[in-house]
Design a protein around this motif. Sequence first.
Motif, PDB file in Angstrom:
ATOM      1  N   SER A 157     -15.723   4.230   2.052  1.00 19.78           N
ATOM      2  CA  SER A 157     -15.832   3.511   2.585  1.00 19.78           C
ATOM      3  C   SER A 157     -14.237   3.192   2.036  1.00 19.78           C
ATOM      4  O   SER A 157     -13.524   2.262   3.017  1.00 19.78           O
ATOM      5  CB  SER A 157     -16.824   2.248   1.849  1.00 19.78           C
ATOM      6  N   PHE A 158     -14.104   3.371   0.694  1.00 16.77           N
ATOM      7  CA  PHE A 158     -12.475   2.651   0.676  1.00 16.77           C
ATOM      8  C   PHE A 158     -11.409   2.961   1.712  1.00 16.77           C
ATOM      9  O   PHE A 158     -10.695   2.096   2.145  1.00 16.77           O
ATOM     10  CB  PHE A 158     -12.411   2.957  -0.906  1.00 16.77           C
ATOM     11  N   VAL A 184      -8.556   1.233   3.877  1.00 17.52           N
ATOM     12  CA  VAL A 184      -7.022   1.110   3.739  1.00 17.52           C
ATOM     13  C   VAL A 184      -6.827   2.425   5.158  1.00 17.52           C
ATOM     14  O   VAL A 184      -5.759   1.929   5.517  1.00 17.52           O
ATOM     15  CB  VAL A 184      -7.327   2.777   2.917  1.00 17.52           C
ATOM     16  N   GLY A 185      -7.922   2.016   6.256  1.00  7.40           N
ATOM     17  CA  GLY A 185      -7.700   2.531   7.252  1.00  7.40           C
ATOM     18  C   GLY A 185      -7.436   4.230   7.928  1.00  7.40           C
ATOM     19  O   GLY A 185      -6.909   3.889   8.937  1.00  7.40           O
ATOM     20  N   PHE A 186      -7.405   4.649   7.043  1.00  7.89           N
ATOM     21  CA  PHE A 186      -7.876   6.470   7.317  1.00  7.89           C
ATOM     22  C   PHE A 186      -8.747   7.120   7.915  1.00  7.89           C
ATOM     23  O   PHE A 186     -10.054   6.042   8.280  1.00  7.89           O
ATOM     24  CB  PHE A 186      -8.313   7.283   6.166  1.00  7.89           C
ATOM     25  N   ASP A 187      -8.886   7.792   9.298  1.00  5.30           N
ATOM     26  CA  ASP A 187      -8.982   8.698   9.702  1.00  5.30           C
ATOM     27  C   ASP A 187     -10.601   9.268   9.419  1.00  5.30           C
ATOM     28  O   ASP A 187      -9.749  10.279   8.758  1.00  5.30           O
ATOM     29  CB  ASP A 187      -8.685   9.125  11.083  1.00  5.30           C
ATOM     30  N   ARG A 242       1.660  -4.086   3.285  1.00  3.91           N
ATOM     31  CA  ARG A 242       0.759  -4.911   2.686  1.00  3.91           C
ATOM     32  C   ARG A 242       0.188  -6.228   2.840  1.00  3.91           C
ATOM     33  O   ARG A 242      -1.077  -5.890   2.478  1.00  3.91           O
ATOM     34  CB  ARG A 242       1.932  -5.009   1.435  1.00  3.91           C
ATOM     35  N   ALA A 243       0.677  -6.986   3.937  1.00  2.00           N
ATOM     36  CA  ALA A 243      -0.443  -7.960   4.289  1.00  2.00           C
ATOM     37  C   ALA A 243      -1.656  -7.691   4.987  1.00  2.00           C
ATOM     38  O   ALA A 243      -2.549  -8.356   4.219  1.00  2.00           O
ATOM     39  CB  ALA A 243       0.141  -8.547   5.361  1.00  2.00           C
ATOM     40  N   GLU A 244      -1.283  -5.905   5.702  1.00  2.00           N
ATOM     41  CA  GLU A 244      -3.295  -5.482   6.113  1.00  2.00           C
ATOM     42  C   GLU A 244      -4.408  -5.331   4.939  1.00  2.00           C
ATOM     43  O   GLU A 244      -5.239  -5.457   5.013  1.00  2.00           O
ATOM     44  CB  GLU A 244      -2.896  -5.347   7.067  1.00  2.00           C
ATOM     45  N   ASN A 265      -5.719  -8.218   3.306  1.00  2.00           N
ATOM     46  CA  ASN A 265      -6.675  -8.670   3.865  1.00  2.00           C
ATOM     47  C   ASN A 265      -7.734  -7.977   4.498  1.00  2.00           C
ATOM     48  O   ASN A 265      -8.508  -7.939   4.622  1.00  2.00           O
ATOM     49  CB  ASN A 265      -5.403  -9.019   5.318  1.00  2.00           C
ATOM     50  N   ARG A 266      -7.747  -6.603   3.932  1.00  2.00           N
ATOM     51  CA  ARG A 266      -8.861  -5.858   4.521  1.00  2.00           C
ATOM     52  C   ARG A 266      -8.809  -5.633   2.529  1.00  2.00           C
ATOM     53  O   ARG A 266     -10.563  -4.791   2.280  1.00  2.00           O
ATOM     54  CB  ARG A 266      -8.488  -4.431   4.493  1.00  2.00           C
TER      55      ARG A 266
END
Length: 149
Positions: free
Chosen positions: A29-30, A35-38, A88-90, A93-94
Motif C-alpha cells: 500500500s505504501f 510513492v507511486g511504484f507499479d 518531493r511535493a507530489e 501530497n500523497r
Amino acid sequence: MSNETNSRTLTFALEVVPVPVTDIDRAISFYTTKVGFDLDVDYHPTADFRVVQLTPRGSKCSIHLLATKSSERLHNLYLVTSDLSEARAELINRGVAMGDARHKDVLEAWSGGWSPGLDPERRDYASFADFADPDGNTWTLQERGHGKP
C-alpha cells in the motif's frame, strides 16, 4: 588458453533489490499508493510463500518485499528524478513524510557539507531529499537532468 582479448564484453545489470518489511500488505500500500511504484507481481500460492515485486516508474530496477521479523533495514536507497521539487511535493501530497530539500555546500570542492533548499543552479547530483517507509527503510531522492529534455 589464449591471451587474446575476448571481443564479448561482460555486463551486469542490477534488476532487483530485496527490501525487508514486517507487513507485506502495508508495504504494498505504501509503495503503490504513496510513492507511486507499479506492482509487478504479488504471488502467494501458500500462506508461507509470497513473492512481491514493485518497480519505480521509469526504472529498470525493481524491489522485492521480504517479510521479516528482523530489525535490519536498508538505508539510502536512491531514486533519481529530473525535478526534485516537483517529486518531493507530489510525495508530500500523497502522504509521504519527506525531509527538507538540501544541496551540496560548495559543490566544486564538496567535503560533505549541506545547505538548505535546492542547488541554486540545479546541477546534476547536487540536490537531495529523504523519506522512510513504514518499516524504516530509507530512500534518498536525488536530482539529475533538471531542465533537460
